[in-house]
Enzyme design. Structure first.
Site, mmCIF file in Angstrom:
data_model
loop_
_atom_site.group_PDB
_atom_site.id
_atom_site.type_symbol
_atom_site.label_atom_id
_atom_site.label_comp_id
_atom_site.label_asym_id
_atom_site.label_seq_id
_atom_site.Cartn_x
_atom_site.Cartn_y
_atom_site.Cartn_z
ATOM 1 N N ALA A 79 42.006 48.222 32.210
ATOM 2 C CA ALA A 79 41.785 46.720 32.116
ATOM 3 C C ALA A 79 41.210 45.919 33.180
ATOM 4 O O ALA A 79 41.818 45.729 34.441
ATOM 5 C CB ALA A 79 43.533 46.031 32.161
ATOM 6 N N THR A 122 32.572 50.061 38.773
ATOM 7 C CA THR A 122 31.632 50.226 38.579
ATOM 8 C C THR A 122 29.821 50.288 38.852
ATOM 9 O O THR A 122 29.902 50.100 40.667
ATOM 10 C CB THR A 122 30.803 48.405 37.247
ATOM 11 O OG1 THR A 122 30.234 48.319 36.703
ATOM 12 C CG2 THR A 122 32.278 47.588 38.420
ATOM 13 N N TYR A 146 31.575 39.662 38.697
ATOM 14 C CA TYR A 146 32.171 40.802 38.302
ATOM 15 C C TYR A 146 31.671 42.315 39.506
ATOM 16 O O TYR A 146 32.721 42.096 39.488
ATOM 17 C CB TYR A 146 31.046 41.021 37.229
ATOM 18 C CG TYR A 146 31.819 42.462 36.503
ATOM 19 C CD1 TYR A 146 33.490 42.888 35.648
ATOM 20 C CD2 TYR A 146 30.825 43.316 36.543
ATOM 21 C CE1 TYR A 146 33.346 43.732 35.268
ATOM 22 C CE2 TYR A 146 31.041 44.950 35.874
ATOM 23 C CZ TYR A 146 32.550 45.088 35.141
ATOM 24 O OH TYR A 146 32.754 46.646 35.226
ATOM 25 N N LEU A 195 23.338 46.688 25.372
ATOM 26 C CA LEU A 195 22.476 47.130 24.483
ATOM 27 C C LEU A 195 22.320 47.691 22.979
ATOM 28 O O LEU A 195 21.969 46.851 22.364
ATOM 29 C CB LEU A 195 21.624 47.668 25.399
ATOM 30 C CG LEU A 195 19.711 47.832 25.320
ATOM 31 C CD1 LEU A 195 19.705 46.479 24.453
ATOM 32 C CD2 LEU A 195 18.700 48.713 25.788
ATOM 33 N N ASP A 290 17.766 41.468 37.237
ATOM 34 C CA ASP A 290 17.317 42.538 36.234
ATOM 35 C C ASP A 290 16.572 43.715 37.541
ATOM 36 O O ASP A 290 14.638 43.559 37.066
ATOM 37 C CB ASP A 290 17.067 42.319 35.403
ATOM 38 C CG ASP A 290 18.046 42.898 33.754
ATOM 39 O OD1 ASP A 290 18.997 42.280 33.754
ATOM 40 O OD2 ASP A 290 17.390 41.951 33.036
HETATM 41 N N1 NAD Z 1 31.951 49.459 29.437
HETATM 42 C C1 NAD Z 1 31.240 49.534 30.393
HETATM 43 O O1 NAD Z 1 29.752 49.839 30.523
HETATM 44 C C2 NAD Z 1 31.255 49.705 31.450
HETATM 45 C C3 NAD Z 1 30.612 50.080 32.463
HETATM 46 C C4 NAD Z 1 31.000 50.180 33.696
HETATM 47 C C5 NAD Z 1 32.491 49.751 34.084
HETATM 48 N N2 NAD Z 1 33.157 49.905 33.347
HETATM 49 C C6 NAD Z 1 34.684 49.109 33.163
HETATM 50 O O2 NAD Z 1 35.627 49.908 33.105
HETATM 51 C C7 NAD Z 1 36.669 49.981 32.163
HETATM 52 C C8 NAD Z 1 36.997 49.461 30.196
HETATM 53 O O3 NAD Z 1 35.322 48.949 29.522
HETATM 54 P P1 NAD Z 1 35.527 48.382 28.301
HETATM 55 O O4 NAD Z 1 34.171 48.015 28.218
HETATM 56 O O5 NAD Z 1 36.777 49.546 27.672
HETATM 57 O O6 NAD Z 1 36.881 46.921 28.040
HETATM 58 P P2 NAD Z 1 37.005 46.206 26.738
HETATM 59 O O7 NAD Z 1 37.602 45.325 27.026
HETATM 60 O O8 NAD Z 1 37.272 47.258 25.412
HETATM 61 O O9 NAD Z 1 38.857 46.783 27.457
HETATM 62 C C9 NAD Z 1 39.614 46.480 28.730
HETATM 63 C C10 NAD Z 1 40.757 46.639 28.092
HETATM 64 O O10 NAD Z 1 41.818 45.961 29.002
HETATM 65 C C11 NAD Z 1 42.874 44.897 28.872
HETATM 66 N N3 NAD Z 1 43.732 43.996 29.207
HETATM 67 C C12 NAD Z 1 42.191 42.630 30.050
HETATM 68 N N4 NAD Z 1 43.251 42.304 30.845
HETATM 69 C C13 NAD Z 1 44.610 42.994 30.954
HETATM 70 C C14 NAD Z 1 46.075 42.496 31.638
HETATM 71 N N5 NAD Z 1 45.841 41.599 32.594
HETATM 72 N N6 NAD Z 1 47.044 43.105 31.037
HETATM 73 C C15 NAD Z 1 46.627 44.162 30.312
HETATM 74 N N7 NAD Z 1 45.953 44.853 29.781
HETATM 75 C C16 NAD Z 1 44.482 44.172 30.341
HETATM 76 C C17 NAD Z 1 41.962 44.048 27.079
HETATM 77 O O11 NAD Z 1 43.680 43.834 26.556
HETATM 78 C C18 NAD Z 1 41.756 45.546 26.932
HETATM 79 O O12 NAD Z 1 41.580 46.216 26.200
HETATM 80 C C19 NAD Z 1 36.650 48.168 32.209
HETATM 81 O O13 NAD Z 1 37.609 47.739 34.203
HETATM 82 C C20 NAD Z 1 34.613 47.995 32.577
HETATM 83 O O14 NAD Z 1 34.980 46.987 33.850
HETATM 84 C C21 NAD Z 1 32.807 49.732 31.678
#
Ligand code: NAD
Length: 336
Positions: A79, A122, A146, A195, A290
């Site tokens: 989250a 990340t 972030y 992307l 970038d």
């Molecule tokens: N998507 C990527 O490419 C990527 C890359 C590196 C790291 N991450 C990390 O992976 C994790 C998940 O990413 P994602 O793409 O699935 O994001 P997402 O936004 O799809 O999912 C995040 C979830 O957390 C919930 N949430 C946020 N704040 C909350 C809170 N205070 N209490 C309860 N629920 C809460 C949201 O409702 C959502 O369901 C994140 O921590 C992100 O930083 C993602």
């Protein structure tokens, strides 16, 4: 020790893109996933294989209730807010939810004697690459709030593991991508900034064009190279990391990447090939901050966790993402 089928894993953020895939994988592996999500960016219908507790990780009383009523064997924490650009405009939002709220979650775990924690970190913690591929010894120098908010959590985890009965694994993802279309699980961010889904939207006519920022990088085709990792491969790494902790491994940090990358132009060409549609492209200037190439050395996870990405070739990633994209489009049409 419980058997697998009795192990409950609290998946915080389990209604989001990666978290919902994790719920499915954990269930398939024989665990009992329980989701805590405030649905701020997640989707209720993405949680099919688990109890969904709608609530916020900032709510200490709720966390303590969950930990005291369920015998939670570990927490996986997905989250957070994830938009780098937004974090520059509104850093407080990011420090509050990504760092402070996570501290709240960790504190509740310690209070309730929940010991094992897997954290979604990340590659943004590294900032501008000094060398490539980036390994875990690369200097830590985030260039936006972030990335800083994620590094703060890693620091807190390191300190907690030294002082309390608490063990963690932080997994530094590079670019999460792909989907599980069979389970209708995929990427549905609003707004979408990643992307591959953005190029799919362009292929589908939902965007006028995709802008490629920079065509004169020192890469074979001049466009930037990134390391894409299939979401199902991310999930398998989480399970291996947790099982390693349970078996006594020490707290640790691992890159999750493939070790190689694909250029923006290769992504566009593969989207054209997979979808059979044209992708209108505008070629623009480089954006500041970038780097030309952002690729992770994943040998630490391969060596210590026995992890190997299986689904992370570009064609598989894009074809799964496209199938899921079409399913979501249909779902939205039915809703409206
Ligand atoms: N998507 C990527 O490419 C990527 C890359 C590196 C790291 N991450 C990390 O992976 C994790 C998940 O990413 P994602 O793409 O699935 O994001 P997402 O936004 O799809 O999912 C995040 C979830 O957390 C919930 N949430 C946020 N704040 C909350 C809170 N205070 N209490 C309860 N629920 C809460 C949201 O409702 C959502 O369901 C994140 O921590 C992100 O930083 C993602």
């Amino acid at each position: 020790m419980h058997t697998k089928s009795q192990q409950k894993i609290l998946i915080v953020g389990g209604a989001g893109y990666i978290g919902a895939n994790m719920v499915h994988c954990a269930k398939r592996a024989g665990y009992i996933p329980i989701v805590l999500d405030n649905l701020s960016t997640g989707h209720r219908e993405a949680v099919k294989d688990a109890e969904l507790i709608i609530g916020d990780m900032r709510d200490s009383a709720l966390l303590e209730r969950i930990f005291s009523t369920h015998d939670i064997a570990a927490v996986m924490h997905f989250a957070s807010y994830i938009q780098v650009g937004e974090s520059v405009i509104d850093p407080a939002k990011y420090y509050e939810n990504n760092a402070a709220a996570t501290l709240n979650l960790m504190r509740a775990m310690v209070k309730c004697h929940v010991k094992y924690f897997i954290f979604s970190s990340t590659a943004a913690v590294y900032g501008e690459p000094v060398y490539t591929p980036i390994d875990e010894k690369h200097p830590i120098a985030p260039i936006n709030p972030y990335g800083h908010s994620k590094r703060m959590v890693e620091q807190m985890l390191e300190d907690f593991s030294r002082s309390y009965d608490f063990k963690f694994t932080a997994l530094r993802y590079f670019n999460a991508a792909g989907a599980n279309p069979e389970e209708k699980l995929g990427e549905r961010h609003e707004p979408e900034t990643h992307l591959i889904p953005v190029v799919l939207q362009a292929a589908d006519g939902k965007r006028k064009a995709i802008t490629v920022y920079g065509t004169d990088y020192a890469t074979p085709d001049g466009t930037g190279i990134r390391d894409y990792i299939h979401v199902t491969d991310l999930c398998s790494a989480h399970l291996l990391a947790l099982e390693a902790l349970w078996k006594g491994a020490k707290s640790n940090i691992y890159n999750l990447s493939t070790g190689s990358g694909y250029s923006v132009q290769q992504v566009i060409d593969t989207v054209r090939e997979v979808t059979g549609r044209d992708v209108p492209v505008v070629y623009g200037e480089r954006r500041s901050g970038d780097p030309a190439v952002l690729v992770g050395d994943t040998s630490h996870a391969v060596r210590e966790l026995g992890w190997k990405p299986k689904y992370s070739d570009l064609k598989r990633i894009i074809s799964d993402a496209w199938k899921a994209y079409l399913i979501f489009q249909q779902m939205e049409e039915v809703e409206h």
